[in-house]
Design an enzyme around this catalytic site. Structure first.
Site, mmCIF file in Angstrom:
data_model
loop_
_atom_site.group_PDB
_atom_site.id
_atom_site.type_symbol
_atom_site.label_atom_id
_atom_site.label_comp_id
_atom_site.label_asym_id
_atom_site.label_seq_id
_atom_site.Cartn_x
_atom_site.Cartn_y
_atom_site.Cartn_z
ATOM 1 N N LYS A 192 0.862 -1.650 0.459
ATOM 2 C CA LYS A 192 0.086 -0.298 0.436
ATOM 3 C C LYS A 192 1.056 1.359 0.193
ATOM 4 O O LYS A 192 1.184 1.617 0.839
ATOM 5 C CB LYS A 192 -1.226 -0.154 1.222
ATOM 6 N N THR A 247 6.707 8.356 13.525
ATOM 7 C CA THR A 247 6.301 7.627 14.460
ATOM 8 C C THR A 247 4.837 7.409 14.994
ATOM 9 O O THR A 247 4.760 6.171 15.410
ATOM 10 C CB THR A 247 7.846 8.699 15.514
ATOM 11 N N GLY A 250 3.567 4.480 12.868
ATOM 12 C CA GLY A 250 4.192 3.476 13.737
ATOM 13 C C GLY A 250 3.534 3.308 14.658
ATOM 14 O O GLY A 250 3.524 1.780 14.661
ATOM 15 N N CYS A 301 14.130 11.275 6.812
ATOM 16 C CA CYS A 301 13.775 10.904 7.857
ATOM 17 C C CYS A 301 15.190 11.020 8.975
ATOM 18 O O CYS A 301 15.147 11.328 9.956
ATOM 19 C CB CYS A 301 13.081 8.734 8.303
ATOM 20 N N GLU A 403 9.869 16.173 14.524
ATOM 21 C CA GLU A 403 10.393 16.036 13.394
ATOM 22 C C GLU A 403 8.994 16.685 13.556
ATOM 23 O O GLU A 403 8.066 16.631 13.074
ATOM 24 C CB GLU A 403 9.923 14.538 13.372
#
Length: 508
Positions: A192, A247, A250, A301, A403
């Site tokens: 995906k 993150t 995740g 990243c 981030e």
């Protein structure tokens, strides 16, 4: 800041703006079962284009079932390693032959520079050849048993069906980090891609079919996190999830996978320190710091977003970096003379704006950039944001801890080596770090002391398919690339053989 010229216009709009795309399920190109589609956006001109299927939960189920059949019944795991290697080599050659098209397709989707995307596309062919060699060298171990007249050994088996959820910043390269290893080990996959960059992945899948991979071994569903991505992560037919992205996403995937003990590889965010000592070549370090955060428009990243500079050279470094940043050129990413392209999508563009506003409200000083680029009509219509440098940043601020994923550098002062280590490690992330020094002993000490998956010395943002990549702490779980890449896509099985002992139980 300069802009591109008109020679790129014909090349840019050679992509069919109204083309309808299809998903790949069980070797067939299909539309969504709902008939719904969505459009991509070219960040260069902020214009929508294309019609891509929005996969439903039912579509995801069809794709996973196809991958399951190819694994359980289709014989893919039982193919000889040499056969899988041969397919990967054919795939590699096709990727190399079509590298220019693959690079330009990604640029149309995410606005990254032609030089970087062409390099990445060419690397994929080399990477596939490298992994093809690994496919033929998957090995177990023979173990000396402590039981008499027995033999013990291990071997590696493929995990099963792997769901691959990939990001928009380097869609094909980061897919290749997962795909080649999974296929080499004998897994089947459902991919995906990000909803911002689906078409380049579909083109890569076309080349995989041309290479000869059997139906169901590679499947691609397109859509958004909800419902498409979530349905894929939740599907009981999926044995492993390999994810690259934020993150926060995740963390959610890890929680979902943990409910049924699905395996995961997570390559997540970073807030990487780029540490410049007073004995470094300052001009070289300035250029390295700029490459670390302004390369890929900061949308990487591993971006060196925290620039730690020793106190004795701090003011000089800030002045040099500010002046060099102001001299960068923005424009058409297809123009090889351009230094930085647009931000890749509208949501990310707004996120960058919000964080720059936040940094100023926290008291940090903007010494370069800090605004949407409106210097020409070309730049004002696209998603262009000035490369931005903040000075006098506190490492405790949100600007330094969260981030941003954009062209925003935060310059932080430190006194000595111990304080540099303390600041560098004072982060929830641990993906990468840079160290700039001419002291070899210091370089080795810093490599050991900084808590990150990669440490570069007197360079930044180098990767290669032969070197493992991944992070500490909230930057992820597991490693990709390198000679052990296939370990992440295999399970270890132990076997025992009795060599002639008589079996006994109880009194008999």
């Amino acid at each position: 800041m300069t802009t591109t010229n008109e020679r790129h216009v014909a090349e840019r709009f050679s992509v069919e703006s109204d083309r309808s795309y299809s998903m790949l399920i069980d070797g067939a190109w299909v539309q969504s079962s709902s008939g719904e589609t969505f459009a991509c956006v070219d960040p260069y001109d902020n214009a929508s284009w294309g019609r891509v299927p929005a996969a439903t939960v039912e579509d995801v189920d069809r794709a996973v079932r196809a991958a399951r059949r190819a694994f359980d019944e289709g014989g893919w795991p039982q193919t000889l390693p040499s056969q899988r290697a041969a397919l990967l080599r054919r795939f590699a050659d096709l990727l190399t032959e079509n590298a220019d098209e693959l690079a330009r397709g990604q640029i149309h989707e995410n606005g990254k520079l032609i030089g970087e995307m062409t390099w990445g596309a060419l690397q994929m062919g080399q990477h596939a050849h490298y992994v093809a060699g690994l496919a033929e060298t998957i090995q177990g171990r023979t173990i000396e048993s402590n039981w008499p007249n027995t033999a013990a050994f291990t071997f590696r088996e493929p995990i099963g069906v792997v769901a691959m959820i990939t990001p928009w910043n380097s869609p094909l390269m980061l897919l290749s980090w997962k795909l080649f290893a999974a296929l080499a080990a004998g897994n089947t996959v459902v991919i995906k891609p990000s909803e911002a960059t689906p078409t380049s992945t579909l083109r890569m899948a076309e080349l995989a079919m041309e290479a000869g991979f059997p139906p169901g071994v590679i499947n691609v569903v397109t859509g958004f996190g909800q419902p498409t991505g979530s349905a894929l992560v939740d599907h009981r037919g999926v044995d492993k999830i390999a994810f690259t992205g934020s993150t926060s996403a995740g963390r959610a995937i890890n929680k979902q996978a943990a409910e049924r003990f699905a395996r995961v590889t997570l390559e997540l965010g970073g807030k990487s320190p780029n540490i410049i000592f007073s004995d470094a070549d300052i001009d070289n370090a300035v250029h390295g710091a700029m490459a670390g955060i302004f390369g890929a428009t900061g949308q990487t990243c591993m971006g060196g977003s925290r620039v730690l500079v020793q106190d004795s050279i701090y003011d000089d470094f800030v002045d040099r970096m500010a002046r060099a940043t102001q001299a960068l050129t923005l424009g058409d990413p297809l123009d090889p003379t351009v230094d930085m392209g647009p931000v890749s999508n509208r949501a990310q563009f707004q996120k960058v704006i919000d964080y720059v506003d936040l940094g100023q409200s926290e008291g940090a000083e903007v010494v370069a950039g800090g605004a949407r680029c409106m210097t020409t009509s070309e730049l004002s219509k696209g998603l262009f944001f000035e490369p931005t440098v903040f000075a006098n940043v506190s490492n405790e601020s949100r600007l330094a801890q969260e981030e941003i994923f954009g062209p925003v550098a935060s310059i932080i002062r430190f006194r000595d080596e111990d304080e540099a280590v303390k600041i560098a490690n004072a982060s929830d992330f641990g993906l990468a770090a840079g160290v700039w020094t001419n002291d070899v002993s210091r370089a080795h000490r810093m490599i050991r002391r900084v808590r990150s998956g990669t440490v570069w010395v007197n360079t930044y943002r180098l990767t290669n398919y032969s070197v493992p990549f991944g992070g500490f702490k909230q930057s992820g779980i597991g490693r990709e690339l390198g000679p052990d890449a296939l370990d992440a896509y295999t399970e270890v099985k132990s076997a025992w053989i009795d060599l002639g002992n008589q079996q006994a139980f109880g009194r008999h």
